[in-house]
Each structure stands twice: as C-alpha cells, then as structure tokens.
Design a protein around this motif. Structure first.
Motif, PDB file in Angstrom:
ATOM      1  N   LEU A 172       0.861  -1.171   0.000  1.00 46.45           N
ATOM      2  CA  LEU A 172       0.000   0.000   0.000  1.00 46.45           C
ATOM      3  C   LEU A 172       0.902   1.227   0.000  1.00 46.45           C
ATOM      4  O   LEU A 172       1.773   1.359   0.866  1.00 46.45           O
ATOM      5  CB  LEU A 172      -0.907   0.008   1.231  1.00 46.45           C
ATOM      6  N   VAL A 173       0.729   2.073  -0.985  1.00 50.38           N
ATOM      7  CA  VAL A 173       1.509   3.310  -1.077  1.00 50.38           C
ATOM      8  C   VAL A 173       0.555   4.469  -1.336  1.00 50.38           C
ATOM      9  O   VAL A 173      -0.523   4.287  -1.891  1.00 50.38           O
ATOM     10  CB  VAL A 173       2.580   3.247  -2.205  1.00 50.38           C
ATOM     11  N   ASN A 174       0.992   5.666  -0.928  1.00 48.42           N
ATOM     12  CA  ASN A 174       0.199   6.865  -1.149  1.00 48.42           C
ATOM     13  C   ASN A 174       0.461   7.403  -2.548  1.00 48.42           C
ATOM     14  O   ASN A 174       1.606   7.577  -2.953  1.00 48.42           O
ATOM     15  CB  ASN A 174       0.532   7.934  -0.115  1.00 48.42           C
ATOM     16  N   LEU A 175      -0.595   7.673  -3.310  1.00 49.81           N
ATOM     17  CA  LEU A 175      -0.491   8.234  -4.651  1.00 49.81           C
ATOM     18  C   LEU A 175      -1.025   9.669  -4.717  1.00 49.81           C
ATOM     19  O   LEU A 175      -1.026  10.274  -5.782  1.00 49.81           O
ATOM     20  CB  LEU A 175      -1.254   7.347  -5.652  1.00 49.81           C
ATOM     21  N   ARG A 176      -1.474  10.187  -3.586  1.00 45.27           N
ATOM     22  CA  ARG A 176      -2.050  11.533  -3.553  1.00 45.27           C
ATOM     23  C   ARG A 176      -0.978  12.560  -3.188  1.00 45.27           C
ATOM     24  O   ARG A 176      -0.066  12.275  -2.420  1.00 45.27           O
ATOM     25  CB  ARG A 176      -3.189  11.587  -2.534  1.00 45.27           C
ATOM     26  N   ALA A 177      -1.134  13.769  -3.724  1.00 48.94           N
ATOM     27  CA  ALA A 177      -0.204  14.862  -3.419  1.00 48.94           C
ATOM     28  C   ALA A 177      -0.420  15.327  -1.983  1.00 48.94           C
ATOM     29  O   ALA A 177      -1.535  15.297  -1.461  1.00 48.94           O
ATOM     30  CB  ALA A 177      -0.431  16.022  -4.391  1.00 48.94           C
ATOM     31  N   ALA A 178       0.664  15.771  -1.359  1.00 50.12           N
ATOM     32  CA  ALA A 178       0.570  16.309  -0.003  1.00 50.12           C
ATOM     33  C   ALA A 178      -0.369  17.506   0.001  1.00 50.12           C
ATOM     34  O   ALA A 178      -0.353  18.339  -0.919  1.00 50.12           O
ATOM     35  CB  ALA A 178       1.957  16.718   0.496  1.00 50.12           C
ATOM     36  N   ASN A 179      -1.219  17.592   1.038  1.00 46.26           N
ATOM     37  CA  ASN A 179      -2.175  18.680   1.152  1.00 46.26           C
ATOM     38  C   ASN A 179      -2.618  18.777   2.601  1.00 46.26           C
ATOM     39  O   ASN A 179      -3.044  17.792   3.186  1.00 46.26           O
ATOM     40  CB  ASN A 179      -3.391  18.435   0.253  1.00 46.26           C
ATOM     41  N   ASN A 180      -2.512  19.962   3.176  1.00 45.42           N
ATOM     42  CA  ASN A 180      -2.992  20.197   4.533  1.00 45.42           C
ATOM     43  C   ASN A 180      -3.965  21.363   4.474  1.00 45.42           C
ATOM     44  O   ASN A 180      -3.550  22.524   4.384  1.00 45.42           O
ATOM     45  CB  ASN A 180      -1.832  20.499   5.487  1.00 45.42           C
ATOM     46  N   PRO A 181      -5.285  21.089   4.511  1.00 45.34           N
ATOM     47  CA  PRO A 181      -6.286  22.158   4.391  1.00 45.34           C
ATOM     48  C   PRO A 181      -6.129  23.244   5.457  1.00 45.34           C
ATOM     49  O   PRO A 181      -6.496  24.389   5.220  1.00 45.34           O
ATOM     50  CB  PRO A 181      -7.614  21.425   4.541  1.00 45.34           C
TER      51      PRO A 181
END
Length: 191
Positions: A172-181
């Motif tokens: 399992l790997v993260n494919l989403r861009a970093a984002n901190n609302p």
C-alpha cells in the motif's frame, strides 16, 4: 516458562486464530471475496441466518446476491467477543453491527450476535455451526458522503466490493499529493 503461562499463551493464540476466522467471514462478505468468506467455515458447517439454513457455499451465494441487489456497500463490524475453548471445540459469541448503504441511497443498520461453534480441524479453527441472533434494526438518515467533492479523494483507490479495493493493494503506497487544508485559506492560497 512455566506450564501455566505456556497454557495461557496457547489459549491466547487459539483465541486470536478464532477472531481472525470471524474477521475473514466479515471481510469476505463485504468485499465479495468468496474464497476468503469460505475460509471461515468448515465445508460441512451449518449456518442459520435469517430465513437461510444451510452450508457455507450456499450461504455465500444467497447473501452475496442479496447484498448485491440491495446495497452498494456493506459493513459487517465485529464488536464484543467472548470465546470458551475446550480442546478442539470453541463456543463464541460476537456482537455485530451491520450497516448497508442501500441502492436507493437510504441506509440500513442492524445489530445482533453471531453465536458460533468452532472446531479445530486440519490445523485451523473454522466455524462448524453458526446461528445469527438479530436483535434490532433501523434506518439511518441519508447524508452526502464526506469529502465527495475532493477531486483526488480516491487517488489511492476507490472502495469496491472486490479485489480492486485498496485493502488488497500490496504494498500500500500513497499516490495523492501532499495537502494540509489547515494551511490553506478558503480561497485555496497559502496563508
């Protein structure tokens, strides 16, 4: 290690194997994974669930068709669990919470207990007899799914009722861009 401690550790391992067996049933049903579902039962098991009474293969066929027709998503959550082990037989009571997102977008919730006799055969604990004690049922208000408007919310995989579900991904790997609302203003620009 003393004999009492060794016996306790063996009981803990058996209890964990039994809980793992029950989780295979729930996950197998929710992911429509027939092989995983059937691995929770001995082939000659008897299950009494609702108006169904029969064996594990027939139960899977009946239940998966019912859930496919009625719901777009289901969760068979396991809660309180007691287990009495005597030799190669165990009796377990496991509270459950069932939640289904129905095809008409309503939500159904029900609770009860799985009451199981498990047997240790061929090196594995599996269910030999199950009865489903349904104790209550109701409807939940329908609300929009949280974060449905986030463009890449399923960038790591969308929930699905098959082996395309992200839970099957290895590794399992993260494919989403970093984002901190919290670091962005309402306009989406950095503070």
């Amino acid at each position: 290690m003393d004999a009492d401690r060794t016996a306790r550790l063996e009981r803990m391992l058996d209890r964990q194997d039994i809980l793992d067996c029950l989780v295979r049933f729930s996950r197998g049903m929710d992911r429509f994974d027939r092989e995983l579902f059937l691995s929770a039962f001995h082939p000659d098991a008897t299950i009494a669930a609702g108006d169904f009474v029969g064996g594990p293969k027939e139960l899977y066929d009946w239940a998966s068709a019912m859930h496919e027709q009625g719901q777009v998503a289901t969760q068979h959550d396991l809660l309180n669990h007691t287990c009495e082990i005597g030799g190669h037989t165990a009796h377990a009571e496991t509270y459950y919470l069932f939640v289904g997102r129905n095809r008409d977008e309503s939500n159904w919730i029900a609770g009860g207990r799985y009451i199981d006799r498990l047997e240790f055969r061929g090196g594995a604990w599996r269910i030999a007899m199950r009865t489903n004690a349904i104790e209550w049922s109701g409807a939940l208000p329908t609300l929009p799914l949280p974060f449905a408007d986030v463009p890449d919310v399923h960038g790591n995989g969308a929930p699905s009722r098959d082996k395309d579900d992200p839970s099957y991904r290895r590794p399992l790997v993260n494919l989403r861009a970093a984002n901190n609302p919290a670091l962005s203003s309402p306009s989406g620009k950095e503070k």
